[in-house]
Write a protein that holds these residues in place. Structure first.
Motif, PDB file in Angstrom:
ATOM      1  N   ASP A  17      -5.038   5.322  -6.413  1.00 22.58           N
ATOM      2  CA  ASP A  17      -5.204   6.115  -5.196  1.00 22.58           C
ATOM      3  C   ASP A  17      -6.446   6.989  -5.345  1.00 22.58           C
ATOM      4  OD1 ASP A  17      -5.005   7.590  -2.925  1.00 22.58           O
ATOM      5  OD2 ASP A  17      -3.078   8.511  -3.382  1.00 22.58           O
ATOM      6  N   THR A  18      -7.544   6.588  -4.723  1.00 23.70           N
ATOM      7  CA  THR A  18      -8.791   7.349  -4.836  1.00 23.70           C
ATOM      8  C   THR A  18      -8.909   8.419  -3.764  1.00 23.70           C
ATOM      9  OG1 THR A  18      -9.920   5.679  -3.498  1.00 23.70           O
ATOM     10  CG2 THR A  18     -10.015   5.431  -5.892  1.00 23.70           C
ATOM     11  N   LYS A  19      -8.153   8.295  -2.684  1.00 21.72           N
ATOM     12  CA  LYS A  19      -8.276   9.272  -1.574  1.00 21.72           C
ATOM     13  C   LYS A  19      -7.771  10.650  -1.956  1.00 21.72           C
ATOM     14  CE  LYS A  19      -7.990   5.956   2.234  1.00 21.72           C
ATOM     15  NZ  LYS A  19      -7.274   5.554   3.480  1.00 21.72           N
ATOM     16  N   LYS A  20      -6.809  10.695  -2.881  1.00 26.51           N
ATOM     17  CA  LYS A  20      -6.233  12.003  -3.233  1.00 26.51           C
ATOM     18  C   LYS A  20      -7.257  12.913  -3.893  1.00 26.51           C
ATOM     19  CE  LYS A  20      -4.633  10.490  -7.802  1.00 26.51           C
ATOM     20  NZ  LYS A  20      -3.468  10.241  -8.664  1.00 26.51           N
ATOM     21  N   ASP A  21      -8.312  12.292  -4.503  1.00 24.47           N
ATOM     22  CA  ASP A  21      -9.327  13.096  -5.175  1.00 24.47           C
ATOM     23  C   ASP A  21     -10.328  13.696  -4.207  1.00 24.47           C
ATOM     24  OD1 ASP A  21      -8.206  12.438  -7.619  1.00 24.47           O
ATOM     25  OD2 ASP A  21      -9.391  10.593  -7.807  1.00 24.47           O
ATOM     26  N   THR A  22     -10.338  13.208  -2.967  1.00 24.20           N
ATOM     27  CA  THR A  22     -11.328  13.708  -1.996  1.00 24.20           C
ATOM     28  C   THR A  22     -10.701  14.565  -0.916  1.00 24.20           C
ATOM     29  OG1 THR A  22     -11.059  11.690  -0.673  1.00 24.20           O
ATOM     30  CG2 THR A  22     -12.772  11.660  -2.374  1.00 24.20           C
ATOM     31  N   GLU A  23      -9.405  14.694  -0.964  1.00 24.34           N
ATOM     32  CA  GLU A  23      -8.717  15.480   0.068  1.00 24.34           C
ATOM     33  C   GLU A  23      -8.544  16.944  -0.365  1.00 24.34           C
ATOM     34  OE1 GLU A  23      -6.054  11.828   1.979  1.00 24.34           O
ATOM     35  OE2 GLU A  23      -5.112  13.378   0.728  1.00 24.34           O
ATOM     36  N   SER A  35       0.849  -1.196   0.000  1.00 24.11           N
ATOM     37  CA  SER A  35       0.000   0.000   0.000  1.00 24.11           C
ATOM     38  C   SER A  35       0.886   1.247   0.000  1.00 24.11           C
ATOM     39  CB  SER A  35      -0.930  -0.008   1.219  1.00 24.11           C
ATOM     40  OG  SER A  35      -0.179  -0.026   2.416  1.00 24.11           O
ATOM     41  N   HIS A  36       0.261   2.424   0.059  1.00 25.79           N
ATOM     42  CA  HIS A  36       0.976   3.701   0.062  1.00 25.79           C
ATOM     43  C   HIS A  36       1.870   3.828  -1.175  1.00 25.79           C
ATOM     44  CE1 HIS A  36      -0.124   3.017   4.300  1.00 25.79           C
ATOM     45  NE2 HIS A  36      -0.289   4.336   4.332  1.00 25.79           N
TER      46      HIS A  36
END
Length: 264
Positions: free
Chosen positions: A258-264, A202-203
């Protein structure tokens, strides 16, 4: 407890069920059949209905009904036949040409070697050559030139989206992997376990995920092609010995962006 893992194990299957309109009634019936078969495998064909009921929680009337039902037909035959045919064509020396590439095949034997009909007979598919030719054309695995020769355009069967063959491939690959994993889970301490490994990280950046995906695809494809070629050689050698040993090996790659980068 094993029961705690069931939700995670069933989650991907549930997504496929919802996508294909499979309701809880059909799922329940399939589960009953699976539980019955597992009990019979564990206790033998002569196990009583009452014993099966105790082992599985199935009502005895369901056990009696399921035991009297005709066996379900296996929808994997066509996909298996096509995969075997393509694999043999791609590796057997009689059907290779320059640079060990699959050569174009006429219907019958020619000066270049055996033809397509010979290939079908050699693989012992219990199917008419014309039927297999049509199936390969329908799946886009071969093309036909003006002289009626067939050209193999893929070294592996890749079923089309939404096709019966895609469902059959999904069934075959998951069943094989789950069988190996389940046998490992149930193996006694002194029993040899099947090779079953996974690499997870991950990461990672999207670029790193893409790089690892490309590497995994290339290395896995190369390994499977080597195994396929050697398995075909061994099967040809063993074919007339009346033996029935089976072997299966697979590979999968699961890249996740990485889907989290779009919501941060």
């Amino acid at each position: 407890m094993f029961s705690d893992a069931l939700s995670d194990l069933l989650a991907p299957l549930a997504r496929a069920m919802v996508a294909h309109g499979v309701t809880v009634g059909a799922v329940t019936e399939s589960m009953k059949v699976a539980l019955l078969n597992a009990a019979i495998e564990a206790q033998g064909e002569d196990v009583s209905d009452s014993r099966v009921s105790v082992m599985t929680g199935l009502h005895r009337k369901d056990v009696r009904r399921l035991r009297s039902d005709a066996p379900m037909t296996d929808g994997r035959k066509t996909a298996n036949r096509l995969a075997l045919l393509i694999g043999h064509w791609a590796t057997a020396p009689d059907f290779l040409g320059e640079n060990d590439r699959p050569r174009a095949l006429p219907r019958d034997i020619s000066s270049e070697g055996p033809g397509f009909d010979d290939l079908v007979r050699h693989v012992r598919l219990d199917a008419a050559p014309g039927t297999m030719r049509r199936a390969l054309l329908d799946h886009g695995a071969v093309t036909e030139d003006d002289d009626g020769r067939l050209h193999l355009v893929t070294n592996a069967l890749v079923p089309g989206a939404g096709s019966k063959e895609l469902v059959a491939a999904y069934r075959a690959t998951l069943t094989t992997h789950m069988t190996a994993a389940t046998q490992n889970l149930l193996a006694a301490p002194t029993e040899t376990r099947h090779f079953d490994r996974v690499v997870k990280y991950s990461h990672l950046s999207d670029g790193s995920v893409a790089e690892l995906e490309a590497l995994a695809r290339a290395e896995s494809q190369a390994l499977l092609e080597r195994l396929n070629a050697r398995a075909r050689e061994l099967q040809d050698r063993d074919a007339d010995q009346g033996v029935h040993g089976r072997f299966a090996a697979g590979a999968y790659v699961l890249p996740e962006q990485d889907t989290k980068k779009d919501t941060e």
